[in-house]
Design a protein around this motif. Sequence first.
Motif, PDB file in Angstrom:
ATOM      1  N   ASN A  31       0.837  -1.204   0.000  1.00  0.00           N
ATOM      2  CA  ASN A  31       0.000   0.000   0.000  1.00  0.00           C
ATOM      3  C   ASN A  31       0.874   1.257   0.000  1.00  0.00           C
ATOM      4  OD1 ASN A  31      -2.148   1.851   0.592  1.00  0.00           O
ATOM      5  ND2 ASN A  31      -1.639   1.689   2.762  1.00  0.00           N
ATOM      6  N   THR A  32       0.512   2.228  -0.836  1.00  0.00           N
ATOM      7  CA  THR A  32       1.243   3.510  -0.806  1.00  0.00           C
ATOM      8  C   THR A  32       0.300   4.685  -0.530  1.00  0.00           C
ATOM      9  OG1 THR A  32       1.004   3.702  -3.195  1.00  0.00           O
ATOM     10  CG2 THR A  32       3.085   2.780  -2.379  1.00  0.00           C
ATOM     11  N   ALA A  33      -0.966   4.368  -0.179  1.00  0.00           N
ATOM     12  CA  ALA A  33      -1.905   5.464   0.075  1.00  0.00           C
ATOM     13  C   ALA A  33      -1.662   6.122   1.443  1.00  0.00           C
ATOM     14  CB  ALA A  33      -3.347   4.954  -0.043  1.00  0.00           C
ATOM     15  N   ASP A  34      -0.777   5.523   2.268  1.00  0.00           N
ATOM     16  CA  ASP A  34      -0.356   6.138   3.544  1.00  0.00           C
ATOM     17  C   ASP A  34       0.782   7.126   3.336  1.00  0.00           C
ATOM     18  OD1 ASP A  34      -1.913   4.118   4.585  1.00  0.00           O
ATOM     19  OD2 ASP A  34      -0.448   3.461   6.060  1.00  0.00           O
ATOM     20  N   ASP A  35       1.352   7.129   2.115  1.00  0.00           N
ATOM     21  CA  ASP A  35       2.531   7.972   1.849  1.00  0.00           C
ATOM     22  C   ASP A  35       2.172   9.444   2.018  1.00  0.00           C
ATOM     23  OD1 ASP A  35       3.334   5.481   1.041  1.00  0.00           O
ATOM     24  OD2 ASP A  35       4.249   6.141  -0.833  1.00  0.00           O
ATOM     25  N   PHE A  36       3.144  10.231   2.377  1.00  0.00           N
ATOM     26  CA  PHE A  36       2.910  11.677   2.445  1.00  0.00           C
ATOM     27  C   PHE A  36       4.234  12.425   2.384  1.00  0.00           C
ATOM     28  CE2 PHE A  36       3.234  12.985   7.196  1.00  0.00           C
ATOM     29  CZ  PHE A  36       4.004  11.893   7.538  1.00  0.00           C
ATOM     30  N   THR A  37       4.096  13.746   2.212  1.00  0.00           N
ATOM     31  CA  THR A  37       5.286  14.598   2.226  1.00  0.00           C
ATOM     32  C   THR A  37       5.325  15.271   3.582  1.00  0.00           C
ATOM     33  OG1 THR A  37       4.949  14.976  -0.125  1.00  0.00           O
ATOM     34  CG2 THR A  37       6.472  16.461   0.986  1.00  0.00           C
ATOM     35  N   HIS A  38       6.456  15.116   4.279  1.00  0.00           N
ATOM     36  CA  HIS A  38       6.560  15.676   5.628  1.00  0.00           C
ATOM     37  C   HIS A  38       7.956  16.262   5.791  1.00  0.00           C
ATOM     38  CE1 HIS A  38       5.609  16.201   9.806  1.00  0.00           C
ATOM     39  NE2 HIS A  38       6.600  15.422  10.198  1.00  0.00           N
ATOM     40  N   LEU A  39       8.029  17.471   6.302  1.00  0.00           N
ATOM     41  CA  LEU A  39       9.313  18.190   6.461  1.00  0.00           C
ATOM     42  C   LEU A  39      10.065  18.215   5.134  1.00  0.00           C
ATOM     43  CD1 LEU A  39      10.408  16.579   9.880  1.00  0.00           C
ATOM     44  CD2 LEU A  39       9.351  18.818   9.546  1.00  0.00           C
ATOM     45  N   GLY A  40       9.308  18.284   4.052  1.00  0.00           N
ATOM     46  CA  GLY A  40       9.913  18.347   2.721  1.00  0.00           C
ATOM     47  C   GLY A  40      10.388  17.006   2.192  1.00  0.00           C
ATOM     48  N   LEU A  41      10.073  15.925   2.914  1.00  0.00           N
ATOM     49  CA  LEU A  41      10.582  14.598   2.519  1.00  0.00           C
ATOM     50  C   LEU A  41       9.452  13.686   2.064  1.00  0.00           C
ATOM     51  CD1 LEU A  41      12.934  14.124   5.588  1.00  0.00           C
ATOM     52  CD2 LEU A  41      13.608  14.760   3.265  1.00  0.00           C
ATOM     53  N   GLN A  42       9.777  12.796   1.122  1.00  0.00           N
ATOM     54  CA  GLN A  42       8.795  11.811   0.646  1.00  0.00           C
ATOM     55  C   GLN A  42       8.855  10.602   1.577  1.00  0.00           C
ATOM     56  OE1 GLN A  42       6.830  12.685  -1.788  1.00  0.00           O
ATOM     57  NE2 GLN A  42       8.026  14.543  -2.115  1.00  0.00           N
ATOM     58  N   ILE A  43       7.748  10.365   2.294  1.00  0.00           N
ATOM     59  CA  ILE A  43       7.725   9.261   3.261  1.00  0.00           C
ATOM     60  C   ILE A  43       6.779   8.181   2.739  1.00  0.00           C
ATOM     61  CG2 ILE A  43       7.449   8.702   5.733  1.00  0.00           C
ATOM     62  CD1 ILE A  43       8.871  11.231   5.965  1.00  0.00           C
ATOM     63  N   SER A  44       7.250   6.948   2.725  1.00  0.00           N
ATOM     64  CA  SER A  44       6.432   5.792   2.304  1.00  0.00           C
ATOM     65  C   SER A  44       6.429   4.789   3.455  1.00  0.00           C
ATOM     66  CB  SER A  44       7.014   5.151   1.036  1.00  0.00           C
ATOM     67  OG  SER A  44       6.948   6.033  -0.049  1.00  0.00           O
ATOM     68  N   PRO A  45       5.604   5.025   4.484  1.00  0.00           N
ATOM     69  CA  PRO A  45       5.708   4.245   5.723  1.00  0.00           C
ATOM     70  C   PRO A  45       5.532   2.733   5.522  1.00  0.00           C
ATOM     71  CG  PRO A  45       4.292   6.151   6.066  1.00  0.00           C
ATOM     72  CD  PRO A  45       4.556   6.058   4.596  1.00  0.00           C
ATOM     73  N   ASP A  46       4.555   2.327   4.705  1.00  0.00           N
ATOM     74  CA  ASP A  46       4.308   0.881   4.608  1.00  0.00           C
ATOM     75  C   ASP A  46       5.424   0.174   3.841  1.00  0.00           C
ATOM     76  OD1 ASP A  46       2.091   1.327   6.090  1.00  0.00           O
ATOM     77  OD2 ASP A  46       0.617   0.797   4.562  1.00  0.00           O
ATOM     78  N   ILE A  47       5.915   0.817   2.792  1.00  0.00           N
ATOM     79  CA  ILE A  47       7.045   0.226   2.056  1.00  0.00           C
ATOM     80  C   ILE A  47       8.243   0.089   2.993  1.00  0.00           C
ATOM     81  CG2 ILE A  47       8.798   0.699   0.289  1.00  0.00           C
ATOM     82  CD1 ILE A  47       6.634   1.776  -1.476  1.00  0.00           C
TER      83      ILE A  47
END
Length: 313
Positions: A31-47
């Motif tokens: 799943n990548t629908a949890d991904d977000f941009t935070h502090l200018g960074l691309q975060i992909s938590p589940d991956i």
Amino acid sequence: MVALAGGVGGAKLADGLAGCLEPTSLTIIVNTADDFTHLGLQISPDIDTVTYTLAGLADPERGWGRGDESWAFMETMAALGGPTWFRLGDRDLALHHFRSLRQAQGIPLSSITAEVRESLGVRPSIVPMSDERVRTIVSTDEGELAFQTYFVARKCEPVVKAIRFEGIDAAGPAPGVLESLEAADIVIFCPSNPWVSLDPILAIPAIREQVGRKPVLMISPIISGKTLKGPAAKMYAELGVEPSALAVARHYEELLSGIIIDEVDAHLEETIRSLGIQVKTDQTIMRSRSERVQLVQSLLEFSRSVLMKEDAQ
Ligand code: FO1
């Protein structure tokens, strides 16, 4: 074999599968629908959770992030009065920087994920559901919330009214997703949250269609009406469905050939079977690596019997 996985629960089963199967015969679609941009960074938590878990680097208590972590960045951010609600460890931070850098160079998420996986020595394929941007938006009694705001900042407290996946209409499967599904004998839905981990993957029409052509087995993430971690049971209740392994089976009734439910839910066996889904009861809580492997061995045995029955029909 292909496994569909979200975060912590999915990663544990994926790790058990990786421990029992030839690495080249396993693909994990994440799943990548949890991904977000935070502090200018691309975060992909589940991956990252799946990758760290398979690399043996995940923090055993939290399930996400790395075990061998230090927190100087977060401490400095706190001293500056910056946002600290989403905790990024120092070593983990390097991965988010690497991903952001490669994305800025135009490299797709699926290729970056493969680069990270290889550099961490993980052999089974880990593939994002899509290279396109999809974002889970939770509609709550406090209004619409981005997934990580709902999940981490608001600790899943707001009452959920609806869930939508922004960007899903323009998203196609990432390279490797359909190919792995086409080649699979069987598809496993890991014990991940149906609403926000598995549904986004299956909301991509080409993925759902291809999954629909294969025998699908799942392990219920709901045990005795509750989840071990995460808000799946709370979401079922708030969306008007009594949370149970039966509710999970009904959620995927059209796709499932079989489901493993916990032995404490054995009383649901007959009702689930009446939906035309094969059922096995077992101890499904994975407290240790050996329990992950034990559950996977039970799943593999179940998959052989499900495949035999399907062949006989
Ligand atoms: N989950 C939390 O509950 N709190 C956090 O501060 C947090 C930070 C975090 C950092 C990197 C990462 O890859 C995952 C992180 N998670 C955190 C977990 C994650 O956001 C959720 O478990 C998933 O999105 C749900 O599957």
